[in-house]
Each structure stands twice: as C-alpha cells, then as structure tokens.
Scaffold this motif. Structure first.
Motif, PDB file in Angstrom:
ATOM      1  N   THR A  77     -36.822 -25.845  42.111  1.00 27.05           N
ATOM      2  CA  THR A  77     -36.049 -26.339  43.247  1.00 27.05           C
ATOM      3  C   THR A  77     -34.941 -27.275  42.780  1.00 27.05           C
ATOM      4  O   THR A  77     -33.796 -27.177  43.236  1.00 27.05           O
ATOM      5  N   LEU A  78     -35.268 -28.165  41.862  1.00 29.05           N
ATOM      6  CA  LEU A  78     -34.239 -29.053  41.313  1.00 29.05           C
ATOM      7  C   LEU A  78     -33.162 -28.265  40.572  1.00 29.05           C
ATOM      8  O   LEU A  78     -31.971 -28.572  40.680  1.00 29.05           O
ATOM      9  N   LEU A  79     -33.579 -27.238  39.844  1.00 32.03           N
ATOM     10  CA  LEU A  79     -32.594 -26.423  39.141  1.00 32.03           C
ATOM     11  C   LEU A  79     -31.661 -25.711  40.111  1.00 32.03           C
ATOM     12  O   LEU A  79     -30.451 -25.662  39.894  1.00 32.03           O
ATOM     13  N   SER A  80     -32.225 -25.168  41.184  1.00 33.63           N
ATOM     14  CA  SER A  80     -31.366 -24.437  42.113  1.00 33.63           C
ATOM     15  C   SER A  80     -30.447 -25.371  42.884  1.00 33.63           C
ATOM     16  O   SER A  80     -29.337 -24.987  43.234  1.00 33.63           O
ATOM     17  N   LEU A  81     -30.875 -26.594  43.140  1.00 34.24           N
ATOM     18  CA  LEU A  81     -30.022 -27.539  43.862  1.00 34.24           C
ATOM     19  C   LEU A  81     -28.972 -28.191  42.981  1.00 34.24           C
ATOM     20  O   LEU A  81     -27.923 -28.606  43.467  1.00 34.24           O
ATOM     21  N   VAL A  82     -29.225 -28.271  41.694  1.00 29.91           N
ATOM     22  CA  VAL A  82     -28.300 -28.947  40.794  1.00 29.91           C
ATOM     23  C   VAL A  82     -27.501 -27.940  39.959  1.00 29.91           C
ATOM     24  O   VAL A  82     -26.275 -28.034  39.865  1.00 29.91           O
ATOM     25  N   LEU A  83     -28.184 -26.972  39.377  1.00 26.59           N
ATOM     26  CA  LEU A  83     -27.532 -26.077  38.436  1.00 26.59           C
ATOM     27  C   LEU A  83     -26.615 -25.057  39.103  1.00 26.59           C
ATOM     28  O   LEU A  83     -25.557 -24.741  38.560  1.00 26.59           O
ATOM     29  N   CYS A  84     -26.982 -24.544  40.255  1.00 27.08           N
ATOM     30  CA  CYS A  84     -26.134 -23.541  40.924  1.00 27.08           C
ATOM     31  C   CYS A  84     -24.758 -24.092  41.302  1.00 27.08           C
ATOM     32  O   CYS A  84     -23.748 -23.451  41.007  1.00 27.08           O
ATOM     33  N   PRO A  85     -24.656 -25.262  41.940  1.00 24.51           N
ATOM     34  CA  PRO A  85     -23.309 -25.792  42.210  1.00 24.51           C
ATOM     35  C   PRO A  85     -22.516 -26.120  40.950  1.00 24.51           C
ATOM     36  O   PRO A  85     -21.301 -25.929  40.911  1.00 24.51           O
ATOM     37  N   ILE A  86     -23.196 -26.593  39.906  1.00 24.96           N
ATOM     38  CA  ILE A  86     -22.493 -26.909  38.665  1.00 24.96           C
ATOM     39  C   ILE A  86     -21.940 -25.635  38.029  1.00 24.96           C
ATOM     40  O   ILE A  86     -20.778 -25.588  37.622  1.00 24.96           O
ATOM     41  N   LEU A  87     -22.761 -24.595  37.941  1.00 23.30           N
ATOM     42  CA  LEU A  87     -22.291 -23.345  37.358  1.00 23.30           C
ATOM     43  C   LEU A  87     -21.187 -22.713  38.194  1.00 23.30           C
ATOM     44  O   LEU A  87     -20.240 -22.132  37.656  1.00 23.30           O
ATOM     45  N   TYR A  88     -21.279 -22.824  39.504  1.00 25.67           N
ATOM     46  CA  TYR A  88     -20.227 -22.290  40.377  1.00 25.67           C
ATOM     47  C   TYR A  88     -18.907 -22.998  40.117  1.00 25.67           C
ATOM     48  O   TYR A  88     -17.860 -22.362  40.011  1.00 25.67           O
ATOM     49  N   SER A  89     -18.949 -24.320  40.002  1.00 26.39           N
ATOM     50  CA  SER A  89     -17.707 -25.057  39.760  1.00 26.39           C
ATOM     51  C   SER A  89     -17.159 -24.791  38.365  1.00 26.39           C
ATOM     52  O   SER A  89     -15.951 -24.803  38.170  1.00 26.39           O
ATOM     53  N   VAL A  90     -18.029 -24.531  37.390  1.00 29.22           N
ATOM     54  CA  VAL A  90     -17.553 -24.221  36.040  1.00 29.22           C
ATOM     55  C   VAL A  90     -16.907 -22.840  36.020  1.00 29.22           C
ATOM     56  O   VAL A  90     -15.826 -22.656  35.453  1.00 29.22           O
ATOM     57  N   PHE A  91     -17.547 -21.839  36.635  1.00 30.65           N
ATOM     58  CA  PHE A  91     -17.006 -20.485  36.601  1.00 30.65           C
ATOM     59  C   PHE A  91     -15.711 -20.356  37.395  1.00 30.65           C
ATOM     60  O   PHE A  91     -14.816 -19.618  37.010  1.00 30.65           O
ATOM     61  N   TYR A  92     -15.593 -21.074  38.499  1.00 29.26           N
ATOM     62  CA  TYR A  92     -14.383 -20.987  39.310  1.00 29.26           C
ATOM     63  C   TYR A  92     -13.388 -22.109  39.018  1.00 29.26           C
ATOM     64  O   TYR A  92     -12.395 -22.252  39.708  1.00 29.26           O
ATOM     65  N   LYS A  93     -13.687 -22.914  37.996  1.00 34.14           N
ATOM     66  CA  LYS A  93     -12.797 -23.975  37.517  1.00 34.14           C
ATOM     67  C   LYS A  93     -12.359 -24.924  38.634  1.00 34.14           C
ATOM     68  O   LYS A  93     -11.172 -25.181  38.831  1.00 34.14           O
ATOM     69  N   ILE A  94     -13.338 -25.439  39.353  1.00 31.24           N
ATOM     70  CA  ILE A  94     -13.066 -26.403  40.409  1.00 31.24           C
ATOM     71  C   ILE A  94     -13.048 -27.795  39.780  1.00 31.24           C
ATOM     72  O   ILE A  94     -14.004 -28.207  39.139  1.00 31.24           O
ATOM     73  N   ASN A  95     -11.974 -28.515  39.977  1.00 30.32           N
ATOM     74  CA  ASN A  95     -11.784 -29.824  39.373  1.00 30.32           C
ATOM     75  C   ASN A  95     -12.081 -30.895  40.421  1.00 30.32           C
ATOM     76  O   ASN A  95     -11.321 -31.072  41.356  1.00 30.32           O
ATOM     77  N   PHE A  96     -13.179 -31.613  40.238  1.00 25.18           N
ATOM     78  CA  PHE A  96     -13.574 -32.626  41.206  1.00 25.18           C
ATOM     79  C   PHE A  96     -12.818 -33.935  41.032  1.00 25.18           C
ATOM     80  O   PHE A  96     -12.838 -34.776  41.909  1.00 25.18           O
ATOM     81  N   SER A  97     -12.156 -34.126  39.920  1.00 24.97           N
ATOM     82  CA  SER A  97     -11.399 -35.370  39.737  1.00 24.97           C
ATOM     83  C   SER A  97     -10.206 -35.422  40.684  1.00 24.97           C
ATOM     84  O   SER A  97      -9.877 -36.484  41.199  1.00 24.97           O
ATOM     85  N   GLN A  98      -9.556 -34.284  40.940  1.00 21.49           N
ATOM     86  CA  GLN A  98      -8.471 -34.263  41.908  1.00 21.49           C
ATOM     87  C   GLN A  98      -8.992 -34.521  43.313  1.00 21.49           C
ATOM     88  O   GLN A  98      -8.373 -35.199  44.102  1.00 21.49           O
ATOM     89  N   TYR A  99     -10.154 -33.972  43.632  1.00 23.72           N
ATOM     90  CA  TYR A  99     -10.770 -34.181  44.938  1.00 23.72           C
ATOM     91  C   TYR A  99     -11.078 -35.642  45.155  1.00 23.72           C
ATOM     92  O   TYR A  99     -10.839 -36.199  46.207  1.00 23.72           O
ATOM     93  N   LYS A 100     -11.593 -36.296  44.123  1.00 25.56           N
ATOM     94  CA  LYS A 100     -11.984 -37.692  44.238  1.00 25.56           C
ATOM     95  C   LYS A 100     -10.770 -38.613  44.395  1.00 25.56           C
ATOM     96  O   LYS A 100     -10.776 -39.527  45.186  1.00 25.56           O
ATOM     97  N   THR A 101      -9.727 -38.382  43.619  1.00 19.39           N
ATOM     98  CA  THR A 101      -8.581 -39.280  43.687  1.00 19.39           C
ATOM     99  C   THR A 101      -7.760 -39.084  44.960  1.00 19.39           C
ATOM    100  O   THR A 101      -7.156 -40.027  45.463  1.00 19.39           O
TER     101      THR A 101
END
Length: 104
Positions: A77-101
């Motif tokens: 459960t922890l893997l699916s809640l943590v790893l799936c969003p991380i892998l999705y953002s890595v594969f689609y190259k989503i940059n969270f630093s721009q979102y944060k600033t």
C-alpha cells in the motif's frame, strides 16, 4: 497482489494528462493522488484490522501467515501510494519546482 494492482491502476487512471502546461500537470497529479489516497487506505486498513485477531490468537500455521499478509499489504500500500506518483512524474517529466514557486 490484487489490492496493489487495483490501487495503482486507480491512482494512474485518475490522472488526466493535460498538455497545456507543466504547472497544470503537477496540480492534477497532486490532486488526483490525494483524492485516491483515502479509498486505498480504507481498503487496506479494513483488511489489516481484520487480520489482527488472527495474528494475535491464531494457531501455529495461521499466525505467521497473518503476519506476512499484514506486513506485505502495508508495504505494498505504501509503495502504491508513493512509488506510482513518483514514477508517473519521472516518466512524464513533471517538474514540481515550477509548481511550487508559481503557487507560493
């Protein structure tokens, strides 16, 4: 394995890939992950709570099996809640630093 696969598919299917901006993509990923977290945690928690009596008072064969299921389900459960969003953002190259600033 079934709950892990269903939880991961639910999280990934709730992402709608916007093609307009990276900021919108990051917002959609965060919102969808938070929206799907509660049903996944509720499903896992009911199974884990149901297995606690078997883990504490079971026979020689049932106690170790319940312990393995409890810890395996908690870890998956922890893997699916943590790893799936991380892998999705890595594969689609989503940059969270721009979102944060841009949203502070």
């Amino acid at each position: 394995m079934g709950e892990l696969a269903i939880g991961s598919v639910n999280i990934l299917s709730s992402y709608e890939r916007p093609s307009t901006s990276v900021i919108l993509a990051a917002f959609v990923e965060v919102t969808a992950s938070l929206y799907r977290m509660r049903p996944i945690l509720n499903t896992a928690a009911t199974t884990l709570i149901g297995l606690i009596p078997l883990s504490l008072n079971g026979d020689e064969m049932w106690r170790p099996m319940a312990n393995v299921i409890i810890f395996g389900l908690a870890f998956s459960t922890l893997l699916s809640l943590v790893l799936c969003p991380i892998l999705y953002s890595v594969f689609y190259k989503i940059n969270f630093s721009q979102y944060k600033t841009d949203h502070e």
